[in-house]
Design an enzyme around this catalytic site. Structure first.
Site, mmCIF file in Angstrom:
data_model
loop_
_atom_site.group_PDB
_atom_site.id
_atom_site.type_symbol
_atom_site.label_atom_id
_atom_site.label_comp_id
_atom_site.label_asym_id
_atom_site.label_seq_id
_atom_site.Cartn_x
_atom_site.Cartn_y
_atom_site.Cartn_z
ATOM 1 N N CYS A 138 -0.379 4.097 2.301
ATOM 2 C CA CYS A 138 -0.096 3.844 3.726
ATOM 3 C C CYS A 138 1.384 4.074 4.045
ATOM 4 O O CYS A 138 1.720 4.639 5.082
ATOM 5 C CB CYS A 138 -0.432 2.407 4.108
ATOM 6 S SG CYS A 138 -1.963 1.780 3.433
ATOM 7 N N ASP A 139 2.276 3.591 3.176
ATOM 8 C CA ASP A 139 3.688 3.485 3.555
ATOM 9 C C ASP A 139 4.653 4.335 2.742
ATOM 10 O O ASP A 139 5.833 4.417 3.085
ATOM 11 C CB ASP A 139 4.140 2.012 3.441
ATOM 12 C CG ASP A 139 3.331 1.106 4.362
ATOM 13 O OD1 ASP A 139 2.943 1.579 5.439
ATOM 14 O OD2 ASP A 139 3.087 -0.053 3.996
ATOM 15 N N CYS A 181 0.838 -1.210 0.000
ATOM 16 C CA CYS A 181 0.000 0.000 0.000
ATOM 17 C C CYS A 181 0.870 1.256 0.000
ATOM 18 O O CYS A 181 1.471 1.607 1.017
ATOM 19 C CB CYS A 181 -0.907 -0.013 1.227
ATOM 20 S SG CYS A 181 -1.879 1.485 1.392
#
Ligand code: NAP
Length: 313
Positions: free
Chosen positions: A142-143, A139
């Site tokens: 997200c990261d 993701c």
């Protein structure tokens, strides 16, 4: 909705809170079925993990994935849907009302719409599981931030790989896309953007065979599928976007599904069990777009409404 201890009786229960689930909730609510949506583990579904959605009609400048999910939810709740932070883990579809056991209790549902979506595929190579969260990710939204001024490798040649890879260029110093063929599957617009981006480069006809690192990802072992030649490249991160698997294990043996696990539906979103419908990526191996999932969800709720109306006469 009537409650008997922890058992709740609902006319329409929706499993999943992505575009399909929340669109079904909107239509079910406007039909006065007082639908209950069980969010599952990811509120807003996969779409909520997308930084910007540029191809959902009505948002010419694009819209944030999480923001679009919130708007869907707000609109469904406005008409009477209830969104519960709960996850189903067992269903009995052998008789109506259908029984659904969740983390927080049990539901008896007159009709059920399954929109449990899909989860990212894993490469299943050495080091992948051990280093997930320590450089291996599925993701970018997200990261991506963790890779500021770092080198990143992306695996895949589809829309996800290119879109997410382009997103990571906001942070990373370089994004190397490793693809197993010499031709991309992604849409022409994303291909053009990626090929022209100064931070993006490609390694063709190549697969990643091992993630190397101790505390965090340090390097990858690559193999050229044409020549068999192996190389090692240094990287700080590995993002894997190689397609998805539908989240339908719970329905195995109860609903008809394809070999790949997509629930079989007809053009009315009906499954082989009367009163059970499926929509979105759990049932769609072809399109998997926010707009198509939303359309399937709406269709499923319209059909569930007709089913309940026919029953009451
Ligand atoms: P996808 O289209 O199935 O692409 C998966 C990619 O991963 C393919 O390039 C495939 O290679 C590669 N791959 C699969 N297994 C692999 C393995 N074991 N090792 C190495 N490479 C592997 O999946 P996706 O990109 O997640 O897209 C899914 C759906 O969502 C598509 O319908 C897509 O159009 C849609 N989507 C749309 C948007 C958008 O419209 N902006 C954004 C994201 C996703 P091959 O090409 O060789 O098969």
């Amino acid at each position: 909705m009537s409650t008997n201890g922890k058992e709740k009786n609902v006319k329409l229960l929706i499993l999943g809170s992505g575009p399909a689930g929340l669109s079904a909730a909107l239509y079910g609510a406007r039909a006065e079925l007082a639908p209950v949506v069980l969010t599952g583990t990811q509120l807003g579904g996969q779409a909520a993990l997308t930084f910007t959605i540029e191809n959902y009609p009505g948002f010419p400048e694009g819209v944030g994935g999480a923001q679009l999910g919130e708007l869907f939810q707000k609109q469904a709740e406005h008409f009477g849907a209830t969104v519960e932070f709960d996850t189903a883990h067992e269903v009995d579809l052998s008789q109506r009302p259908f029984k659904v056991v969740t983390d927080n209790g049990e539901y008896k549902a007159g009709t059920l719409i399954i929109t449990t979506g899909a989860s990212p595929n894993h490469l299943r190579i050495e080091g992948e599981t051990e280093l997930t969260g320590r450089g291996v990710s599925y993701c970018a939204t997200c990261d991506g931030w963790f890779f500021k001024d770092k080198k990143v490798v992306v695996v895949g040649g589809g829309d996800s790989a290119l879109e997410e890879g382009l997103f990571i260029t906001r942070y990373a110093s370089s994004v190397t896309i490793v693809h197993r063929r010499d031709e991309l599957r992604a849409s022409p617009i994303l291909q053009k953007r990626a090929r022209e981006h100064p931070k993006v480069n490609f390694i063709w006809n190549t697969v990643v065979t091992e993630v190397i690192g101790g505390e965090k990802v340090e390097a990858l072992r690559l193999k050229n599928v044409k020549t068999g030649e192996e190389t090692i490249i240094e990287t700080d991160g590995l993002f894997i976007f190689i397609g998805h698997k539908p989240n339908t294990e719970m329905f195995l043996g109860q609903l008809e599904m394809s070999d790949l696990g997509y629930i079989t539906v007809n053009d009315k979103m009906e499954t082989n069990v009367a009163g059970v419908y499926a929509a979105g990526e759990a049932a769609d191996p072809h399109f998997r777009q926010v707009v198509t999932s939303a359309g399937m969800g709406a269709a499923a709720a319209i059909q569930a409404t007709r089913f309940l109306e026919a029953e009451t006469g």
